[in-house]
Scaffold this motif. Sequence first.
Motif, PDB file in Angstrom:
ATOM      1  N   GLY A   1       0.656  -1.246  -0.256  1.00 27.16           N
ATOM      2  CA  GLY A   1       0.147   0.379   0.485  1.00 27.16           C
ATOM      3  C   GLY A   1       1.395   1.241   0.177  1.00 27.16           C
ATOM      4  O   GLY A   1       1.572   1.068   0.239  1.00 27.16           O
ATOM      5  N   THR A   2       0.633   2.242  -0.581  1.00 28.94           N
ATOM      6  CA  THR A   2       0.618   3.472  -0.899  1.00 28.94           C
ATOM      7  C   THR A   2       1.812   4.063   1.259  1.00 28.94           C
ATOM      8  O   THR A   2       2.672   4.331   0.814  1.00 28.94           O
ATOM      9  N   SER A   3       0.648   3.914   2.226  1.00 29.45           N
ATOM     10  CA  SER A   3       1.004   4.470   3.362  1.00 29.45           C
ATOM     11  C   SER A   3       2.841   3.856   3.558  1.00 29.45           C
ATOM     12  O   SER A   3       3.622   3.966   3.773  1.00 29.45           O
ATOM     13  N   GLN A   4       2.876   1.949   3.800  1.00 25.21           N
ATOM     14  CA  GLN A   4       3.807   1.875   3.934  1.00 25.21           C
ATOM     15  C   GLN A   4       4.917   1.577   3.078  1.00 25.21           C
ATOM     16  O   GLN A   4       6.051   2.542   3.228  1.00 25.21           O
ATOM     17  N   LYS A   5       4.758   2.020   1.898  1.00 25.16           N
ATOM     18  CA  LYS A   5       5.443   2.866   0.338  1.00 25.16           C
ATOM     19  C   LYS A   5       6.470   4.295   1.176  1.00 25.16           C
ATOM     20  O   LYS A   5       7.444   4.769   0.933  1.00 25.16           O
ATOM     21  N   ILE A   6       5.199   5.151   1.814  1.00 27.30           N
ATOM     22  CA  ILE A   6       5.472   6.494   1.294  1.00 27.30           C
ATOM     23  C   ILE A   6       6.823   6.726   3.104  1.00 27.30           C
ATOM     24  O   ILE A   6       7.710   7.436   2.946  1.00 27.30           O
ATOM     25  N   LYS A   7       5.939   6.203   4.049  1.00 32.77           N
ATOM     26  CA  LYS A   7       6.990   5.392   5.439  1.00 32.77           C
ATOM     27  C   LYS A   7       8.364   5.061   5.241  1.00 32.77           C
ATOM     28  O   LYS A   7       9.562   5.819   5.220  1.00 32.77           O
ATOM     29  N   PHE A   8       8.419   4.207   4.109  1.00 28.80           N
ATOM     30  CA  PHE A   8       9.655   3.467   3.624  1.00 28.80           C
ATOM     31  C   PHE A   8      10.942   4.457   2.953  1.00 28.80           C
ATOM     32  O   PHE A   8      11.832   4.846   3.642  1.00 28.80           O
ATOM     33  N   ILE A   9       9.826   5.307   2.682  1.00 31.94           N
ATOM     34  CA  ILE A   9      10.837   6.814   1.368  1.00 31.94           C
ATOM     35  C   ILE A   9      10.832   7.389   2.359  1.00 31.94           C
ATOM     36  O   ILE A   9      12.212   8.288   2.166  1.00 31.94           O
ATOM     37  N   LEU A  10      10.618   7.935   3.618  1.00 31.91           N
ATOM     38  CA  LEU A  10      10.404   9.109   4.321  1.00 31.91           C
ATOM     39  C   LEU A  10      12.180   8.362   5.114  1.00 31.91           C
ATOM     40  O   LEU A  10      12.762   9.668   5.376  1.00 31.91           O
ATOM     41  N   VAL A  11      12.349   7.586   5.319  1.00 37.22           N
ATOM     42  CA  VAL A  11      13.445   6.354   6.552  1.00 37.22           C
ATOM     43  C   VAL A  11      14.533   6.643   5.334  1.00 37.22           C
ATOM     44  O   VAL A  11      15.799   7.127   6.135  1.00 37.22           O
ATOM     45  N   ILE A  12      14.325   6.509   4.171  1.00 36.67           N
ATOM     46  CA  ILE A  12      15.372   6.404   2.844  1.00 36.67           C
ATOM     47  C   ILE A  12      16.128   8.299   3.183  1.00 36.67           C
ATOM     48  O   ILE A  12      17.123   8.244   3.150  1.00 36.67           O
ATOM     49  N   PHE A  13      15.348   9.116   2.667  1.00 36.78           N
ATOM     50  CA  PHE A  13      15.615  10.197   3.435  1.00 36.78           C
ATOM     51  C   PHE A  13      16.234  11.031   3.848  1.00 36.78           C
ATOM     52  O   PHE A  13      17.352  11.415   4.018  1.00 36.78           O
ATOM     53  N   PHE A  14      15.968  10.529   5.386  1.00 38.75           N
ATOM     54  CA  PHE A  14      16.339  10.841   6.717  1.00 38.75           C
ATOM     55  C   PHE A  14      18.131   9.938   6.203  1.00 38.75           C
ATOM     56  O   PHE A  14      18.681  10.363   7.244  1.00 38.75           O
ATOM     57  N   ILE A  15      18.494   8.182   5.794  1.00 36.91           N
ATOM     58  CA  ILE A  15      18.912   7.683   6.888  1.00 36.91           C
ATOM     59  C   ILE A  15      20.391   8.483   5.595  1.00 36.91           C
ATOM     60  O   ILE A  15      21.170   9.187   6.161  1.00 36.91           O
ATOM     61  N   ARG A  16      19.643   9.593   4.496  1.00 35.18           N
ATOM     62  CA  ARG A  16      20.429  10.164   3.540  1.00 35.18           C
ATOM     63  C   ARG A  16      21.102  11.233   4.106  1.00 35.18           C
ATOM     64  O   ARG A  16      22.294  11.806   4.597  1.00 35.18           O
ATOM     65  N   TYR A  17      20.557  12.262   5.439  1.00 36.97           N
ATOM     66  CA  TYR A  17      20.094  13.274   5.953  1.00 36.97           C
ATOM     67  C   TYR A  17      21.095  13.180   6.466  1.00 36.97           C
ATOM     68  O   TYR A  17      22.803  13.695   7.234  1.00 36.97           O
ATOM     69  N   VAL A  18      20.817  12.147   7.142  1.00 30.23           N
ATOM     70  CA  VAL A  18      22.546  12.012   8.217  1.00 30.23           C
ATOM     71  C   VAL A  18      24.439  11.591   8.035  1.00 30.23           C
ATOM     72  O   VAL A  18      24.549  11.728   8.568  1.00 30.23           O
ATOM     73  N   ILE A  19      23.591  10.809   7.206  1.00 32.28           N
ATOM     74  CA  ILE A  19      25.111  10.697   6.085  1.00 32.28           C
ATOM     75  C   ILE A  19      25.241  11.575   5.928  1.00 32.28           C
ATOM     76  O   ILE A  19      27.124  11.905   5.829  1.00 32.28           O
ATOM     77  N   ILE A  20      25.197  12.468   5.171  1.00 33.67           N
ATOM     78  CA  ILE A  20      25.258  13.841   4.605  1.00 33.67           C
ATOM     79  C   ILE A  20      25.985  15.180   5.663  1.00 33.67           C
ATOM     80  O   ILE A  20      26.980  15.422   6.298  1.00 33.67           O
ATOM     81  N   ILE A  21      25.097  14.766   7.096  1.00 32.37           N
ATOM     82  CA  ILE A  21      25.855  15.630   8.199  1.00 32.37           C
ATOM     83  C   ILE A  21      27.050  14.838   9.219  1.00 32.37           C
ATOM     84  O   ILE A  21      27.871  15.415   9.786  1.00 32.37           O
ATOM     85  N   GLU A  22      27.082  13.477   8.939  1.00 29.50           N
ATOM     86  CA  GLU A  22      28.037  12.440   9.774  1.00 29.50           C
ATOM     87  C   GLU A  22      29.419  13.364   8.953  1.00 29.50           C
ATOM     88  O   GLU A  22      29.868  13.053   9.843  1.00 29.50           O
ATOM     89  N   ARG A  23      29.340  12.984   7.877  1.00 30.68           N
ATOM     90  CA  ARG A  23      30.794  13.045   6.647  1.00 30.68           C
ATOM     91  C   ARG A  23      31.198  14.619   6.743  1.00 30.68           C
ATOM     92  O   ARG A  23      32.523  14.218   6.968  1.00 30.68           O
ATOM     93  N   MET A  24      30.147  15.431   7.094  1.00 33.86           N
ATOM     94  CA  MET A  24      30.950  16.686   7.006  1.00 33.86           C
ATOM     95  C   MET A  24      31.216  17.014   8.331  1.00 33.86           C
ATOM     96  O   MET A  24      32.262  17.372   8.023  1.00 33.86           O
TER      97      MET A  24
END
Length: 299
Positions: free
Chosen positions: A265-288
């Motif tokens: 369903g759409t709800s699970q897909k949106i939640k999953f994608i939200l986590v993907i972008f959150f992880i990328r945000y953390v990676i950027i912050i930590e690498r900097m």
Amino acid sequence: MYTSFVSVMIPVFNDSERLELCLQALENQTYSKTLYELIVVDNASEEDIKSLVSQFSQAKLTYESQPGSYVARNQGISIAKGEILAFTDSDCIPASDWIEKGVKNLLSTPNCGLVAGRIDFFFKNPEKLTPVELYENIEMPFNQELNVQETHFGVTANLFTFKHVIDNVGSFDEKLKSGGDREWGERVFQAGYKQIYADDTCVKHPARNSFSQLYKRTARFEGGKYDLMMRTKTSSFELVISMLYALIPPFGNAYKAWNNSKLNGTSQKIKFILVIFFIRYVIIIERMRLYLGGNSRRD
């Protein structure tokens, strides 16, 4: 009937509530109580680990002030009496026959260097997974069989080896706060030892359920990668490329997630994608933070 003495290493840092569950499971094993010891390594916790450990007859406590689970495991190894060494984490719950099955697989495999056992996630509410639990269950499972087959290691949440293997290839790299099990496993492989996956040697591991927990895990993984890069003397140019790559939005991963048949369903897909972008945000912050001189995190 096996007669080998086993030392089980359990590093802990401020995790007494889950450590108690771990020790309860390890206190009640099918393996003879006269043939194993539990070595809890307090890695400079602020909680009262000593009082907890004293409640368990199989357990002994030692202390390591230097931050890092791998240096803590090495401290445990230094006082271990066993010819067989087993490793798990304070938040894991081993099956009642965990030691018995680990020993069986290790002893029945000629020239065995390590046994990597199965790690199963469990959830706070299996009927209603949080976005982070959903992501971990699909994208970040502990696939020990794949670890052994493709990258020649087993994670230390569920690992068995011989003391003589440690003596031969060396202990864990104390400078690493993440990825030390992989680096050690590669040394075992290069030394010519056989590595096996054991599906019947099982522990349960809690899935991370919050964004704060996921932040810590992602930051720790990035720190481990950075520490390994520094060991290999990665050039400034390579660091810049690594940073630029992290800045690319993960639209490709989001597209794959949207078409993932495991997401309902759409709800699970949106939640999953939200986590993907959150992880990328953390990676950027930590690498900097790391590239500007920060230190890798311990938790």
